[in-house]
Design a protein around this motif. Structure first.
Motif, PDB file in Angstrom:
ATOM      1  N   VAL A   1     -13.878  -6.021   5.286  1.00  0.00           N
ATOM      2  CA  VAL A   1     -12.482  -5.956   4.549  1.00  0.00           C
ATOM      3  C   VAL A   1     -12.745  -6.524   3.331  1.00  0.00           C
ATOM      4  O   VAL A   1     -11.866  -6.121   2.312  1.00  0.00           O
ATOM      5  CB  VAL A   1     -11.385  -6.497   5.621  1.00  0.00           C
ATOM      6  CG1 VAL A   1     -10.306  -6.939   4.573  1.00  0.00           C
ATOM      7  CG2 VAL A   1     -11.268  -5.976   6.534  1.00  0.00           C
ATOM      8  N   GLY A   2     -13.658  -7.666   3.113  1.00  0.00           N
ATOM      9  CA  GLY A   2     -13.536  -8.246   2.029  1.00  0.00           C
ATOM     10  C   GLY A   2     -14.138  -7.382   0.917  1.00  0.00           C
ATOM     11  O   GLY A   2     -13.656  -7.323  -0.240  1.00  0.00           O
ATOM     12  N   VAL A   3     -15.295  -6.758   1.364  1.00  0.00           N
ATOM     13  CA  VAL A   3     -15.883  -5.501   0.315  1.00  0.00           C
ATOM     14  C   VAL A   3     -15.148  -4.335   0.004  1.00  0.00           C
ATOM     15  O   VAL A   3     -14.959  -3.899  -0.983  1.00  0.00           O
ATOM     16  CB  VAL A   3     -17.237  -5.021   0.962  1.00  0.00           C
ATOM     17  CG1 VAL A   3     -17.897  -4.172   0.210  1.00  0.00           C
ATOM     18  CG2 VAL A   3     -18.301  -6.360   1.059  1.00  0.00           C
ATOM     19  N   ALA A   4     -14.053  -3.987   1.112  1.00  0.00           N
ATOM     20  CA  ALA A   4     -13.279  -2.928   0.850  1.00  0.00           C
ATOM     21  C   ALA A   4     -12.312  -3.429   0.004  1.00  0.00           C
ATOM     22  O   ALA A   4     -11.910  -2.743  -1.106  1.00  0.00           O
ATOM     23  CB  ALA A   4     -12.682  -2.548   2.384  1.00  0.00           C
ATOM     24  N   CYS A   5     -11.798  -4.618  -0.207  1.00  0.00           N
ATOM     25  CA  CYS A   5     -10.919  -5.069  -1.161  1.00  0.00           C
ATOM     26  C   CYS A   5     -11.313  -5.028  -2.437  1.00  0.00           C
ATOM     27  O   CYS A   5     -10.836  -4.799  -3.372  1.00  0.00           O
ATOM     28  CB  CYS A   5     -10.289  -6.583  -0.728  1.00  0.00           C
ATOM     29  SG  CYS A   5      -8.978  -7.164  -1.720  1.00  0.00           S
ATOM     30  N   ALA A   6     -12.739  -5.512  -2.442  1.00  0.00           N
ATOM     31  CA  ALA A   6     -13.349  -5.567  -3.930  1.00  0.00           C
ATOM     32  C   ALA A   6     -13.555  -3.863  -4.554  1.00  0.00           C
ATOM     33  O   ALA A   6     -13.287  -3.663  -5.560  1.00  0.00           O
ATOM     34  CB  ALA A   6     -14.941  -6.010  -3.635  1.00  0.00           C
ATOM     35  N   MET A   7     -13.796  -3.114  -3.398  1.00  0.00           N
ATOM     36  CA  MET A   7     -13.937  -1.693  -3.913  1.00  0.00           C
ATOM     37  C   MET A   7     -12.638  -1.145  -4.367  1.00  0.00           C
ATOM     38  O   MET A   7     -12.517  -0.285  -5.352  1.00  0.00           O
ATOM     39  CB  MET A   7     -14.570  -0.906  -2.544  1.00  0.00           C
ATOM     40  CG  MET A   7     -15.752  -1.205  -2.202  1.00  0.00           C
ATOM     41  SD  MET A   7     -16.194  -0.262  -0.453  1.00  0.00           S
ATOM     42  CE  MET A   7     -16.367   1.318  -0.881  1.00  0.00           C
ATOM     43  N   ALA A   8     -11.485  -1.362  -3.458  1.00  0.00           N
ATOM     44  CA  ALA A   8     -10.305  -0.919  -3.910  1.00  0.00           C
ATOM     45  C   ALA A   8      -9.595  -1.335  -5.355  1.00  0.00           C
ATOM     46  O   ALA A   8      -9.125  -0.538  -5.962  1.00  0.00           O
ATOM     47  CB  ALA A   8      -9.131  -1.271  -2.861  1.00  0.00           C
ATOM     48  N   ALA A   9     -10.170  -2.752  -5.594  1.00  0.00           N
ATOM     49  CA  ALA A   9      -9.415  -3.380  -6.751  1.00  0.00           C
ATOM     50  C   ALA A   9     -10.208  -2.812  -8.005  1.00  0.00           C
ATOM     51  O   ALA A   9      -9.848  -2.469  -8.922  1.00  0.00           O
ATOM     52  CB  ALA A   9      -9.856  -4.901  -6.574  1.00  0.00           C
ATOM     53  N   ALA A  10     -11.683  -2.518  -7.769  1.00  0.00           N
ATOM     54  CA  ALA A  10     -12.313  -1.830  -9.117  1.00  0.00           C
ATOM     55  C   ALA A  10     -12.177  -0.571  -9.158  1.00  0.00           C
ATOM     56  O   ALA A  10     -11.984  -0.107 -10.293  1.00  0.00           O
ATOM     57  CB  ALA A  10     -13.944  -2.130  -8.347  1.00  0.00           C
TER      58      ALA A  10
ATOM     59  N   GLY B   1     -11.502  -9.838  -5.475  1.00  0.00           N
ATOM     60  CA  GLY B   1     -11.207  -9.125  -4.130  1.00  0.00           C
ATOM     61  C   GLY B   1     -11.926  -9.624  -3.078  1.00  0.00           C
ATOM     62  O   GLY B   1     -11.787  -9.775  -1.937  1.00  0.00           O
ATOM     63  N   LEU B   2     -13.508  -9.919  -3.550  1.00  0.00           N
ATOM     64  CA  LEU B   2     -14.464 -10.238  -2.553  1.00  0.00           C
ATOM     65  C   LEU B   2     -14.290 -11.718  -2.524  1.00  0.00           C
ATOM     66  O   LEU B   2     -14.313 -12.440  -1.152  1.00  0.00           O
ATOM     67  CB  LEU B   2     -15.933  -9.871  -3.008  1.00  0.00           C
ATOM     68  CG  LEU B   2     -16.996 -10.413  -1.897  1.00  0.00           C
ATOM     69  CD1 LEU B   2     -16.517 -10.042  -0.612  1.00  0.00           C
ATOM     70  CD2 LEU B   2     -18.160  -9.790  -2.475  1.00  0.00           C
ATOM     71  N   GLU B   3     -14.100 -12.540  -3.476  1.00  0.00           N
ATOM     72  CA  GLU B   3     -14.244 -13.972  -3.500  1.00  0.00           C
ATOM     73  C   GLU B   3     -13.087 -14.511  -2.655  1.00  0.00           C
ATOM     74  O   GLU B   3     -13.291 -15.496  -1.804  1.00  0.00           O
ATOM     75  CB  GLU B   3     -14.125 -14.538  -5.020  1.00  0.00           C
ATOM     76  CG  GLU B   3     -13.741 -15.947  -4.898  1.00  0.00           C
ATOM     77  CD  GLU B   3     -13.436 -16.554  -6.298  1.00  0.00           C
ATOM     78  OE1 GLU B   3     -12.825 -17.833  -6.598  1.00  0.00           O
ATOM     79  OE2 GLU B   3     -13.399 -15.791  -7.506  1.00  0.00           O
ATOM     80  N   HIS B   4     -11.730 -13.957  -2.645  1.00  0.00           N
ATOM     81  CA  HIS B   4     -10.895 -14.320  -1.784  1.00  0.00           C
ATOM     82  C   HIS B   4     -10.893 -14.115  -0.475  1.00  0.00           C
ATOM     83  O   HIS B   4      -9.794 -14.153   0.247  1.00  0.00           O
ATOM     84  CB  HIS B   4      -9.664 -14.022  -2.630  1.00  0.00           C
ATOM     85  CG  HIS B   4      -9.296 -14.905  -3.870  1.00  0.00           C
ATOM     86  ND1 HIS B   4      -9.530 -16.300  -4.088  1.00  0.00           N
ATOM     87  CD2 HIS B   4      -9.423 -14.362  -4.989  1.00  0.00           C
ATOM     88  CE1 HIS B   4      -9.401 -16.713  -5.173  1.00  0.00           C
ATOM     89  NE2 HIS B   4      -9.600 -15.304  -5.980  1.00  0.00           N
TER      90      HIS B   4
ATOM     91  N   PHE C   1      -4.681  -4.389  -4.998  1.00  0.00           N
ATOM     92  CA  PHE C   1      -3.487  -3.900  -6.061  1.00  0.00           C
ATOM     93  C   PHE C   1      -3.376  -5.256  -6.847  1.00  0.00           C
ATOM     94  O   PHE C   1      -3.122  -5.189  -7.973  1.00  0.00           O
ATOM     95  CB  PHE C   1      -2.272  -3.511  -5.496  1.00  0.00           C
ATOM     96  CG  PHE C   1      -1.644  -2.290  -6.360  1.00  0.00           C
ATOM     97  CD1 PHE C   1      -0.635  -2.745  -7.110  1.00  0.00           C
ATOM     98  CD2 PHE C   1      -2.188  -1.051  -6.539  1.00  0.00           C
ATOM     99  CE1 PHE C   1       0.117  -1.687  -7.888  1.00  0.00           C
ATOM    100  CE2 PHE C   1      -1.581  -0.118  -7.393  1.00  0.00           C
ATOM    101  CZ  PHE C   1      -0.383  -0.508  -7.982  1.00  0.00           C
ATOM    102  N   ASP C   2      -3.016  -6.431  -6.296  1.00  0.00           N
ATOM    103  CA  ASP C   2      -2.855  -7.694  -7.149  1.00  0.00           C
ATOM    104  C   ASP C   2      -3.889  -8.151  -7.848  1.00  0.00           C
ATOM    105  O   ASP C   2      -3.428  -8.456  -9.113  1.00  0.00           O
ATOM    106  CB  ASP C   2      -2.352  -8.710  -6.122  1.00  0.00           C
ATOM    107  CG  ASP C   2      -1.028  -8.386  -5.445  1.00  0.00           C
ATOM    108  OD1 ASP C   2      -0.144  -7.727  -5.714  1.00  0.00           O
ATOM    109  OD2 ASP C   2      -0.931  -9.219  -4.107  1.00  0.00           O
ATOM    110  N   VAL C   3      -5.114  -8.280  -7.388  1.00  0.00           N
ATOM    111  CA  VAL C   3      -6.039  -8.656  -8.183  1.00  0.00           C
ATOM    112  C   VAL C   3      -6.408  -7.741  -9.365  1.00  0.00           C
ATOM    113  O   VAL C   3      -6.772  -8.251 -10.389  1.00  0.00           O
ATOM    114  CB  VAL C   3      -7.334  -8.967  -7.515  1.00  0.00           C
ATOM    115  CG1 VAL C   3      -7.233 -10.137  -6.408  1.00  0.00           C
ATOM    116  CG2 VAL C   3      -7.858  -7.733  -6.736  1.00  0.00           C
ATOM    117  N   ASN C   4      -6.223  -6.371  -8.950  1.00  0.00           N
ATOM    118  CA  ASN C   4      -6.353  -5.494 -10.190  1.00  0.00           C
ATOM    119  C   ASN C   4      -5.313  -5.705 -11.414  1.00  0.00           C
ATOM    120  O   ASN C   4      -5.833  -5.790 -12.558  1.00  0.00           O
ATOM    121  CB  ASN C   4      -6.026  -4.238  -9.559  1.00  0.00           C
ATOM    122  CG  ASN C   4      -5.616  -3.014 -10.564  1.00  0.00           C
ATOM    123  OD1 ASN C   4      -6.217  -2.590 -11.533  1.00  0.00           O
ATOM    124  ND2 ASN C   4      -4.403  -2.760 -10.679  1.00  0.00           N
TER     125      ASN C   4
END
Length: 401
Positions: free
Chosen positions: A292-301, A321-324, A353-356
């Motif tokens: 999920v951490g990597v998925a969040c980073a992917m989506a943010a990017a 996305g990954l750090e948090h 979406f937020d970190v983006n």
């Protein structure tokens, strides 16, 4: 690094490492023993594969391949972890006297990918020369290009056909999930929620409606995965709802072109590929931070790419996305990819979406690099006790027993 085709795989859920990987291993084993005069087969599951295999349908996936050809016995050893990876599986072909004729051990290392001894001696195609975001970013600034253009340069035009297929699978999974109600399979009796969340979204306006729809899209895919539906790994089955939810929402709300969507997928895949090459995307190896951490980073990017972010801004979004998600454990109740997995997909989609947005407000300059967070994630994952790494022995999982 290998092709993004190794990141975005198409298959049935609920788990890329525990369902898709073992099923493919069984298919490869059949090829290896086709000339052997065997009477029956024995498959031994080790570590995490054995600990949560029943909930992940590991045995059913393997037997669906082997039993049509031969009687097959499944042996479970959750207390034994093989040296290379927690997801080990040993296949044995035996004669009528139970004499061993052929033995082969494989490891499901995450995202549906397999490793076995001697594989590196085969033609393992390295498509990307650079495997660090810092190096790719430096190249991008020197050449006036961005991340998806590096993918195009390394992969060639055929990658776009694959990504187009991936996007069709992602979109179809969301649409099926939004139109399906009922209870997910398994002893937890989890009710599907995507349809209700999508309907309720119209009761809100502005940002609240937007967030509710992102939740609904993520739930739709995660619930399809949990029911064994056809999904695309991003980077795994257990985290497959995050990236599609964000991109689908932007497509629906802002009418982005197909080309822009595929560019975003390429960018997302590149960041996941860097993690896979330098750390891991396997929950059994590094916990849910790798899924999920990597998925969040992917989506943010991907979102940042679609909004026209700079190289620094895109990296910053992915880094946050990954750090948090650092330290996030993998503790599925009853070994099912349902609680807390489905909910995590929805929450991580909104966080992406937020970190983006946070990154877009900045100038893109940030102290902690994405590559450094990947290193820390790997270190953290190895420090997490095994009971929090997809074994269902600790955390939330223990309350289901």
């Amino acid at each position: 690094m290998e092709s993004l085709k190794e990141i975005f795989r198409i298959g049935n859920g609920p788990s890329s490492s525990h369902t898709m990987g073992p099923k493919h291993a069984a298919e490869l084993f059949l090829e290896r023993i086709k000339e052997t005069e065997h009477d029956h087969l024995r498959v031994t599951l080790y570590g995490s594969l054995a600990a949560t295999g029943r909930g992940h349908l590991t045995d059913k996936a393997i037997l669906s391949v082997l039993t049509p050809f031969c009687d097959t016995e499944i042996v479970w050893h959750p207390d034994i972890t093989l040296p290379y990876h927690p997801n080990g599986v040993m296949f044995e072909a035996l004669d009528k006297k139970d004499t061993l004729l052929y033995k082969w051990t494989a490891y499901s290392v995450g995202g549906g990918a397999l490793y076995w001894e001697g594989k590196e001696e085969k033609a393992k195609e390295h498509v990307y020369e650079m495997s660090k975001i810092s190096d790719i970013k430096e190249w991008g600034y020197s050449e006036g290009r961005t991340f998806w253009e590096y993918v195009d340069l390394c992969e060639g035009p055929e990658i776009w056909e694959h990504l187009d297929h991936v996007w069709r699978v992602m979109s179809n999974a969301i649409q099926r999930g939004l139109n399906t109600e009922g209870v997910l399979p398994g002893e937890l009796k989890v009710a599907r929620k995507a349809t209700k969340y999508f309907v309720k979204a119209d009761s809100y306006v502005g940002g609240l409606a937007s967030r509710a729809k992102i939740y609904a899209y993520a739930l739709a895919t995660a619930e399809e995965n949990a029911s064994g539906g056809l999904v695309a790994t991003a980077p795994t089955c257990g985290s497959c709802g995050v990236l599609p939810a964000v991109i689908y929402h932007l497509q629906q709300s802002r009418n982005f072109s197909r080309e822009r969507i595929l560019h975003a997928l390429a960018t997302a895949g590149l960041f996941a590929n860097v993690v896979k090459s330098n750390a891991s995307i396997s929950g059994a190896e590094v916990g849910c931070q790798g899924e999920v951490g990597v998925a969040c980073a992917m989506a943010a990017a991907a979102a940042n790419q679609m909004f026209g972010g700079t190289l620094n801004q895109i990296e910053y979004a992915a880094e946050m996305g990954l750090e948090h998600h650092l330290g996030l454990t993998c503790d599925p109740m009853c070994g099912l990819v349902q609680i807390p997995c489905i909910e995590r997909n929805a929450v991580a989609s909104a966080r992406a979406f937020d970190v983006n947005f946070y990154s877009m407000l900045s100038d893109g300059i940030h102290r902690v690099s994405f590559d450094r967070v990947v290193e820390v994630m790997k270190e953290t994952g190895h420090d997490i006790p095994s009971l929090y790494r997809e074994t269902s022995e600790g955390g939330l999982a223990k309350f289901a027993k």
